[in-house]
Scaffold this active site. Structure first.
Site, PDB file in Angstrom:
ATOM      1  N   GLU A  15       1.123  -1.285   0.038  1.00  0.00           N
ATOM      2  CA  GLU A  15      -0.073   0.047   0.121  1.00  0.00           C
ATOM      3  C   GLU A  15       0.843   1.306  -0.083  1.00  0.00           C
ATOM      4  OE1 GLU A  15      -2.908   0.228   3.076  1.00  0.00           O
ATOM      5  OE2 GLU A  15      -3.367   2.409   2.661  1.00  0.00           O
ATOM      6  N   LYS A  67      -8.979 -14.748  15.927  1.00  0.00           N
ATOM      7  CA  LYS A  67      -9.129 -14.287  14.267  1.00  0.00           C
ATOM      8  C   LYS A  67     -10.575 -14.070  13.886  1.00  0.00           C
ATOM      9  CE  LYS A  67      -5.179 -17.285  13.082  1.00  0.00           C
ATOM     10  NZ  LYS A  67      -4.533 -18.281  12.549  1.00  0.00           N
ATOM     11  N   ASP A  98       1.227 -14.186  12.794  1.00  0.00           N
ATOM     12  CA  ASP A  98       0.057 -14.840  12.015  1.00  0.00           C
ATOM     13  C   ASP A  98      -0.749 -13.644  11.438  1.00  0.00           C
ATOM     14  OD1 ASP A  98      -2.224 -15.801  11.055  1.00  0.00           O
ATOM     15  OD2 ASP A  98      -2.154 -17.589  12.496  1.00  0.00           O
ATOM     16  N   HIS A 146     -11.381  25.685   4.476  1.00  0.00           N
ATOM     17  CA  HIS A 146     -10.935  27.096   4.221  1.00  0.00           C
ATOM     18  C   HIS A 146     -11.213  27.445   2.751  1.00  0.00           C
ATOM     19  CE1 HIS A 146      -8.219  29.955   5.483  1.00  0.00           C
ATOM     20  NE2 HIS A 146      -7.543  30.054   4.341  1.00  0.00           N
TER      21      HIS A 146
END
Ligand code: ADP
Length: 585
Positions: free
Chosen positions: A264, A396, A472, A570
Site C-alpha cells: 500500500e 481471528k 500470523d 478553508h
C-alpha cells in the site's frame, strides 16, 4: 523439560510411510523385464511373440494333418508355449497394465478423507491457528483431490511463458504421475525428501493441469526445508512483498527502525512522518498491561446444573493451584493465569488464559487446556468435550470478549506532540485533530456499531509489521482492536494522543518468526528469538513497538485528514471563488 509437542515437526521421510500412495515408479514395470534399453527389450519381445505364434500355429497344423493328438507336446513346443506366455505377459504389461494401474490407483476423494480422518484431533485446532499444524500430512486444509486422468490432455497446452525446466527424466515421470493423479501432490516432500525439488515438480504439474503460467511467482531463492512441518503445505513458490522502514520510532527511550511489509503506497511514508513527529516531541511511552493467550473449549453436559457445577469448580480459587499444576505439565513457558467461564444452557465455554513466554502461544495454551480437560474427566465423567476451541477464545474473529478482556498482549501507548510539531511536521492544528478524532474515531465508529474499531487505520500498521516479522497475519482481526484518544493539553498548545490495544498477539519464537526474512526483521528490532534473560521479554517488547508504530500511523493519517478537511473548509468558507481560481492557476 518440555513434553513432546503435539504438533512436532517430523522429518520428511517419516511422514506416514504406511499410508503412501506409491509413485508410479514404485510398481514393477513391464519394461523393467530385461536390463536393456526400452526399444531393444520391446523389439526382442515382439520378435519372440510373433515367432512362437508362427511356430505353434505351424505345429498345430502339422498335428491336424498327421492326426497327432494335440496334448502330446514335444520339448520344443513346451519351450514355445512358455515363450508365448512370457512375451504375451510382457506385451500386456507394457500396453495394458499401466493403464489398469492408473485406474486402480487414481486418488479419489475417499483417499483424502481416509487420511484426514486418521489425523489426530488436534488438527481440528488448525482451523483457527494455521501455525499449529504439522506439514507433509494430509490436513483438512487440503485442496480438492486432483481430477481424474482426463485432464492429462492439458499437458499439451502451450504456455505463453516458458515453463519451469524439468531437469531429469525421473522428474518428468513424477510430474506426469502428479498430473495423472496417481501421485498426490501433498506427498511429494515425503516421497522425494527434497523440498525444493518437490516444490518445482508440484509447480510444473500445476501449470500443466491448469494451463496457466506461474511465471512471475519465484521458485528459487527460498529455503523450502524451513517451512516444512510448520509454515506452509504444498508450496509452489513464494510471494514477494516489499519491506519498508519507518523510524526511528522512539518508544520508552529506545529507537527502533520498524519493518513494514506492504504494497500500500504511502503507508510507510505516512508512518514514518508519525515517527518523526513523535521523536521531535520527546518520544512515546508504551506500557504493557496484560500478557495472556487464551483458548476456550466448549464442553457439554446432560443438564445445565452439571455445567454450572463445573463452572463453580473451575472458578473456585481453592482449585486454581491444582489446575495450574496440571496445565503446565506440557510446557516450560505456559503458566495458567486465570479461567473465565460462560454458560449457555447445558454448554460451558471455559476461557483459559496463560502466559506463553516469547511464543504467541496458541500451541502452548492448547496443550495446557488439553491437560486440564483430561484431568477434569475423572471428576466430571459426564463431561462431553465438543471442541477444544469453542470460539469464546476468540481467535481471528471480531469478538467483544477480546476487546473487553484482552488477548495476547494488552498495551497502552501515549505521546505528547508539541504544538509546533503538529503545525510544522503534521501540517495541521491541535484543535482540528482533537475534533476530527472525536467525530471520526469515537462518534463515527460508535454510529457504525464498531467493535474495537475506534481508530483510523491501526490494522494497516499491525498487518504490515505482522507480515514483516512472521506473525500470523490473520490475527490482525483482534490485534488491530484499538481506541485512539486525542486531547489538547498544556493550555491547548500541545496534543496528547494515545492508542489502547487490548489484543496484540505476537511472538518472537515459533511459526513464521524463524524464517530467514522474518527473523532478519525481528533482529532489526532487537527482539529476535527467545529472550535469554527473561522469557517473554522479546515478545512483550515487540507488542510495545507495534503499539508505538500504530500511534505514529494514527497521528499521521489523522493529520492528513484534518489538513485536507481544513484546506477544503478553508477554500469553501474563507475564500471567494475568484481566490480559489487564482490559487489553482
Ligand atoms: P506457539 O505456541 O506460539 O504456536 P510454538 O509452539 O510454535 O509457538 O513455539 C514455541 C516453542 O518454542 C515451544 O516449543 C517452546 O518450548 C519453545 N521456546 C523456546 N524458548 C521460548 C521462550 N522464551 N518462550 C516461549 N517458547 C519458547
Amino acid at each position: 523439560m518440555e513434553a513432546p509437542r503435539l504438533y512436532s515437526t517430523k522429518p520428511a521421510q517419516s511422514l506416514k510411510p504406511s499410508k503412501k500412495i506409491p509413485l508410479e515408479e514404485d510398481h514393477g514395470k513391464a519394461s523393467d523385464a530385461l536390463p536393456l534399453p526400452l526399444h531393444l527389450t520391446n523389439a526382442l519381445f515382439f520378435t519372440l511373440f510373433f515367432s512362437v505364434v508362427y511356430f505353434l500355429l505351424s505345429r498345430w497344423r502339422e498335428k491336424i494333418r498327421t492326426s497327432t493328438p494335440l496334448h502330446v507336446v514335444t520339448f520344443s513346443e513346451i519351450i514355445a508355449i512358455l515363450s508365448f506366455l512370457a512375451s504375451f505377459i510382457y506385451l500386456l504389461g507394457f500396453f495394458g497394465i499401466d493403464f489398469v494401474q492408473s485406474l486402480v490407483f487414481q486418488p479419489s476423494p475417499d483417499v483424502w478423507i481416509a487420511e484426514d480422518e486418521e489425523e489426530d484431533n488436534e488438527v481440528l485446532l488448525a482451523k483457527e491457528d494455521a501455525r499449529m499444524v504439522p506439514c507433509g500430512q494430509a490436513l483438512d486444509c487440503s485442496l480438492p483431490p486432483l481430477p481424474p486422468a482426463a485432464p492429462i490432455v492439458t499437458v499439451q497446452k502451450v504456455f505463453d511463458e516458458k515453463p519451469v525446466t524439468v531437469t531429469t527424466e525421473e522428474d518428468e515421470e513424477i510430474i506426469k504421475s502428479v498430473v495423472a493423479g496417481t501421485t498426490p501432490s501433498y506427498s511429494l516432500e515425503s516421497k522425494l525428501g527434497d523440498c525444493k525439488r518437490a516444490a518445482a515438480i508440484r509447480r510444473e504439474a500445476l501449470q500443466r493441469l491448469t494451463g496457466k503460467s506461474l511465471s512471475g511467482l519465484p521458485l528459487d531463492g527460498f529455503d523450502y526445508e524451513s517451512i516444512l512441518g510448520q509454515c506452509c503445505e504444498m508450496p509452489v513458490g513464494y510471494v514477494q512483498i516489499p519491506v519498508g522502514i519507518a523510524g526511528p520510532l522512539l518508544v520508552n527511550g529506545r529507537e527502533y527502525s520498524v519493518p513494514m511489509a506492504t504494497t500500500e503506497g504511502c503507508l510507510v511514508a505516512s508512518t514514518n512522518r508519525g515517527c518523526k513527529a513523535i521523536h521531535l516531541s520527546g518520544g512515546a511511552t508504551s506500557v504493557l498491561l496484560k500478557d495472556g493467550m487464551t483458548r476456550a473449549p466448549c464442553v457439554r453436559f446432560g443438564t445445565a446444573k452439571r455445567a454450572a457445577d463445573l463452572k463453580l469448580y473451575l472458578e473456585d480459587p481453592d482449585n486454581f493451584e491444582t489446575l495450574s499444576v496440571v496445565f503446565k505439565r506440557s510446557s516450560r513457558f505456559g503458566r495458567l493465569q486465570g479461567i473465565k467461564c460462560a454458560i449457555a444452557g447445558k454448554n460451558l465455554y471455559i476461557r483459559f488464559t496463560c502466559s506463553t513466554g516469547d511464543a504467541m502461544g496458541m500451541n502452548m495454551v492448547s496443550k495446557g487446556v488439553q491437560n486440564v480437560l483430561d484431568f477434569l474427566q475423572t471428576d466430571f465423567p459426564d463431561m462431553d468435550v465438543i471442541g477444544i476451541s469453542g470460539n469464546f477464545c476468540s481467535d481471528k474473529k471480531p469478538a467483544a470478549v477480546n476487546w473487553i478482556e484482552g488477548r495476547g498482549k494488552s498495551v497502552v501507548c501515549e505521546a505528547i506532540i508539541k504544538g509546533d510539531v503538529v503545525r510544522k511536521v503534521l501540517k495541521t492544528s491541535v484543535e482540528s485533530l482533537v475534533e476530527l478524532n472525536m467525530l471520526k474515531n469515537l462518534t463515527g465508529s460508535a454510529m457504525a456499531g464498531a467493535l474495537g474499531g475506534f481508530n483510523a487505520h491501526a490494522s494497516n500498521i499491525v498487518t504490515a509489521i505482522y507480515i514483516a516479522t512472521g506473525q500470523d497475519p490473520a490475527q490482525n482481526v483482534e490485534s488491530s482492536h484499538c481506541i485512539t484518544m486525542m486531547e489538547a493539553v498544556n493550555e491547548g498548545k500541545d496534543l496528547h494522543i494515545s492508542v489502547t490495544m487490548p489484543s496484540i498477539e505476537v511472538g518472537t519464537v515459533g511459526g513464521g518468526t524463524q524464517l530467514a526474512s522474518q527473523s532478519a526483521c525481528l533482529n532489526l528490532l532487537g527482539v529476535k528469538g527467545a529472550s535469554k534473560e527473561t522469557p517473554g521479554a522479546n515478545s512483550r517488547m515487540l507488542a510495545t513497538i507495534v503499539a508505538g508504530a500504530v500511534l505514529a500511523g494514527e497521528l499521521s493519517l489523522m493529520s492528513a485528514l484534518a489538513a485536507g478537511q481544513l484546506v477544503k473548509s478553508h477554500m469553501k468558507y474563507n475564500r471567494s471563488s475568484k481566490d480559489v481560481s487564482k490559487a489553482s492557476s
